[in-house]
Design an enzyme around this catalytic site. Structure first.
Site, PDB file in Angstrom:
ATOM      1  N   SER A   1      27.603  46.137  35.600  1.00  0.00           N
ATOM      2  CA  SER A   1      26.288  45.767  35.072  1.00  0.00           C
ATOM      3  C   SER A   1      25.301  45.425  36.173  1.00  0.00           C
ATOM      4  O   SER A   1      25.689  45.079  37.293  1.00  0.00           O
ATOM      5  CB  SER A   1      26.350  44.567  34.123  1.00  0.00           C
ATOM      6  OG  SER A   1      27.212  44.806  33.048  1.00  0.00           O
TER       7      SER A   1
ATOM      8  N   ASP B   1      39.286  38.024  40.139  1.00  0.00           N
ATOM      9  CA  ASP B   1      40.698  38.345  39.925  1.00  0.00           C
ATOM     10  C   ASP B   1      41.288  37.308  38.968  1.00  0.00           C
ATOM     11  O   ASP B   1      41.512  36.162  39.353  1.00  0.00           O
ATOM     12  CB  ASP B   1      41.442  38.318  41.260  1.00  0.00           C
ATOM     13  CG  ASP B   1      42.870  38.842  41.147  1.00  0.00           C
ATOM     14  OD1 ASP B   1      43.287  39.157  40.019  1.00  0.00           O
ATOM     15  OD2 ASP B   1      43.554  38.926  42.180  1.00  0.00           O
TER      16      ASP B   1
ATOM     17  N   ASP C   1      47.395  38.110  37.744  1.00  0.00           N
ATOM     18  CA  ASP C   1      48.336  38.177  38.864  1.00  0.00           C
ATOM     19  C   ASP C   1      49.652  38.771  38.377  1.00  0.00           C
ATOM     20  O   ASP C   1      50.113  38.460  37.269  1.00  0.00           O
ATOM     21  CB  ASP C   1      48.590  36.786  39.453  1.00  0.00           C
ATOM     22  CG  ASP C   1      47.342  36.180  40.067  1.00  0.00           C
ATOM     23  OD1 ASP C   1      46.651  36.895  40.806  1.00  0.00           O
ATOM     24  OD2 ASP C   1      47.046  35.000  39.793  1.00  0.00           O
TER      25      ASP C   1
END
EC number: 3.5.1.97
Length: 795
Positions: A250, A322, A325
């Site tokens: 975006s 992030d 994991d």
């Protein structure tokens, strides 16, 4: 002869009756935008004006009535879309599309979105304002299901309509949260690449943050196997089959009064989402004596994710942090029901699920879970005996407050109230962009962030057995990246790397600096922005990074080996301004050459399957400029030509020759025919459009389009061997909110407001979108009444 004529008349009469019957049937399936309807549960009459683009302007005496009416009108235009979206997390797509969706259903069931939703619902205060209003919206949807016409897709698939519940709202948001994640396409793949090739190759990848690129500045006043590759491939395949779009990236920027012509804030936002039909957003304007919002709604979600009123405006981009994991687990050598942890051996949790399959038998499957999350091996159909890999996803960890967050954002009246709702968004990670009538501009990265041990890269599969590679703590929201009223008088986000926080650069899957660099380049030099110039900027198709890269690479060309025609095209590339017009030939040659450069550089080491998966990652986008500028490195040498050691110049020249040959093959020897409009096209695909005979009835397009990957007008496409760039994602809307004239703010949708193929608003904005046009987001009641195409009254 008379008998023959009588037979013809009978046949003609029968055919006429059939045509009339079909016409009546089709007409009965259209959305009803006018007249009067009974809507149980209303306390007072609700009037809905539909503007010339089918956007409802709902006027009610109270918000509960307004949300009930919103649910109804949203459902009559988008029920099929709502149905598909709520089925993803529950693993119920196979009921609609058959055995092709079994792997996709398995994968999403294993994520635990639906299970987490059940836990969330059990702990909800059902009398809270957010839930009461959500239920009113659901009541409106269910009234349409009960008494409204059935969309054609339900007839074609044979599925039954079912009432919507609050679980469906949370499951829709859960799908959105996972759609934003990129780790599942990257971490297992990177681990396999490292195991196969070694650290020297990995060091030449753009994994870590590049200190030379444009960052978003903060301001607040102060082992060797192919398991990883297979998991990435299986997850990617599962997602590729989804009949609904995925969230990609975006742009957004908010300009402070000091940099605008009229001295008022201007907000621009164009979230990048996979193109599909219908498009993602449903627009609605809701007005009551105590609440007003012009908003963009996700299917089945009562509160807008994008919105504005006369006091404030907000938009979203992907944070790209992030939040997933992966962990290697270790199964007990003599007891396969246990796995190793730092506290000792623990029991795997075994989850059993059943998937109903259209025209097939039910499929029962089970998977294991550790304290990290689901073990992906069996879910992804891996070879047995490989080391288990589990996936830890932040979305399923803390209490889910996302719906309350959306309620808070849409009901805030100032920057303080707005900011107070943001900590409730733990996932997906979002950049929330803000501007208001008081002159405030702000950007906040919202997500539940966590600190990992020093020097630990979360871009690879971690060790789940030692306890040394676990999160150390959650960050307080005040530690998140953000900028509030910075002295440079604007905020922006283009999914690029944010500056350091809490003494670290937060790990993520950030996109390259291309769009960010161009946005900053344009915003910095101008102090008289207005609605028109902002809207023009949203359509910008210039890439400063691409032109810089071409300049760098052309220096390596050995012109003595080029033909006269090739020399002319190389000269054209040298002078290319980086724009992507439909009649330009430079972009076509550039992208063909770029693909072959990446292929000739990396496929020999990676192999075809791993290379294919690499092309689908954000890391690949970052690697293009980074890798091409690397003068030396092991990637340049083709390991299949053992007697020769290739250099960067060798690969660049070979790639140019390969690109030239492929273009001659596709379009002939005249380079003037290699125009961008022949290779860069956009088609909005409905799930049924994959059937050739239904394509023209359900799909919208194709259209030749300007733009490209990673320019502001980000009409992106996947790279592959075809050399044709079918646009897969881009601006899901373009919005400009100008507080000097907020009632005349502008926007556009990619196709139309309605998802019903028989509605006149199914594709009435498609050509406007391609042409870069906008339309007004009306908020003035008198104008709305004067220009209304129809009026629907709920009693």
């Amino acid at each position: 002869m008379k008998k023959y004529k009588k037979i013809l008349l009978v046949l003609a009469g029968f055919l006429l009756l059939v045509i009339i019957g079909i016409a009546i049937f089709i007409n009965s399936l259209k959305p009803d935008y006018g007249g009067e309807k009974s809507l149980p549960g209303l306390s007072n009459e609700v009037t809905t004006y539909f503007d010339p683009y089918g956007i409802p302007h709902i006027y009610a005496d109270n918000e509960t009535d307004a949300l009930r009416a919103l649910g109804y009108v949203h459902a009559q235009d988008r029920l099929w879309q709502m149905e598909l979206l709520r089925r993803v997390a529950k693993g119920r797509l196979s009921e609609v599309f058959g055995e092709d969706m079994i792997k996709t259903d398995k994968f999403f069931l294993s994520l635990g979105i639906a299970d987490h939703t059940k836990e969330t619902i059990a702990a909800l205060d059902m009398q809270s304002e957010a839930i009461v209003l959500s239920q009113a919206y659901l009541d409106g949807i269910n009234e349409f299901i009960k008494n409204g016409p059935t969309p054609i897709e339900f007839y074609l698939t044979g599925i039954e309509k079912e009432p919507f519940t609050i679980e469906d709202v949370y499951n829709a948001v859960g799908y959105m949260a996972f759609s934003f994640a990129m780790a599942h396409k990257t971490d297992p793949l990177l681990t396999s690449m490292r195991n196969k090739l070694g650290e020297e190759y990995i060091n030449d990848l753009a994994i870590s943050s590049d200190t030379s690129t444009v960052w978003i500045k903060n301001y607040n006043g102060v082992e060797t196997d192919t398991l990883g590759t297979n998991i990435t491939a299986s997850v990617t395949a599962a997602l590729d089959k989804l009949p609904i779009p995925q969230f990609e990236g975006s742009n957004s920027w908010v300009v402070a009064p000091q940099k605008t012509k009229n001295g008022k804030v201007i907000l621009a936002n164009d979230p990048h989402i996979g193109f599909a039909q219908p498009s993602v957003w449903y627009e609605a304007h809701v007005s009551t004596p105590t609440y007003e919002k012009y908003g963009y709604h996700l299917a089945g979600v009562p509160f807008p994710l994008l919105g504005h009123d006369r006091k404030l405006a907000y938009g979203l981009t992907m944070f790209e942090n992030d939040d997933i994991d992966f962990y290697y687990e270790e199964t007990h050598p003599s007891d396969s029901t246990k796995y190793k942890t730092v506290e000792g051996w623990k029991d795997y949790e075994f989850i059993n699920k059943t998937i109903k399959v259209k025209d097939g038998d039910d499929v029962a499957f089970s998977y294991k879970k550790t304290h990290h999350g689901p073990v992906l091996n069996n879910i992804a159909d891996q070879i047995s005996g490989k080391r288990p890999i589990s996936m830890s996803w932040i979305y399923t960890k803390p209490q889910n407050r996302v719906v309350h967050a959306l309620y808070g954002l849409s009901h805030a009246t100032n920057i303080k109230e707005f900011k107070s709702a943001l900590p409730n968004i733990h996932a997906p990670g979002l950049n929330v962009m803000y501007g208001d009538a008081e002159g405030n501009v702000a950007w906040w990265a919202t997500a539940k962030l966590y600190e990992m041990p020093d020097s630990l890269s979360t871009k690879f599969i971690l060790d789940g057995t030692t306890g040394k590679e676990e999160p150390l703590r959650y960050l307080d929201f005040s530690e998140n990246p953000m900028a509030e009223n910075p002295p440079w008088n604007y905020v922006y986000s283009a999914n690029n790397q944010p500056d350091s926080i809490a003494g670290m650069l937060y790990p993520g899957y950030y996109l390259p600096e291309n769009r960010a660099k161009r946005i900053v380049q344009l915003l910095e030099v101008k102090d008289d922005w207005d609605k028109e110039s902002i809207s023009k900027m949203m359509l910008d198709v210039t890439s400063p990074v691409n032109t810089e890269l071409i300049t760098e690479l052309i220096k390596l060309f050995d012109v003595t080996h080029l033909t006269n025609e090739q020399l002319v095209m190389v000269d054209s590339l040298k002078n290319w301004n980086g724009k992507y017009s439909l009649t330009s030939t430079s972009p076509t040659l550039y992208h063909r050459s770029l693909y072959f450069m990446i292929k000739n550089t990396m496929e020999d080491e990676l192999g075809p399957e791993m290379f294919k998966q690499f092309l689908k990652t954000h890391l690949f986008k970052r690697q293009i400029a980074w890798g091409a500028k690397m003068e030396n490195g092991k990637w340049w040498d083709n390991i299949n030509t053992k007697e020769v050691t290739e250099t960067r110049q060798d690969i660049i020249m070979k790639s140019f020759v390969d690109a030239w040959s492929s273009l001659v093959k596709d379009f002939g020897p005249d380079p003037s025919q290699w125009t961008w409009d022949k290779v860069h096209t956009l088609e909005h695909q409905h799930p049924f459009g994959q059937v050739a005979s239904l394509r023209k009835y359900f799909n919208v397009g194709p259209f030749p389009v300007t733009g490209t990957r990673e320019v502001i007008n980000n009409l992106s496409f996947p790279y592959d061997s075809t050399g044709f760039y079918k646009v897969s994602s881009g601006p899901s809307t373009r919005r400009v909110i100008d507080f000097s004239d907020v009632e005349n703010s502008i926007s556009i949708l990619p196709t139309g407001q309605s998802g019903n193929p028989f509605s006149k608003h199914y594709e009435d904005q498609a050509e406007m979108y391609v042409d870069g046009k906008f339309r007004k987001m009306m908020m003035n009641k008198h104008e709305i009444q004067e220009t209304a195409e129809s009026i629907l009254i709920f009693r």
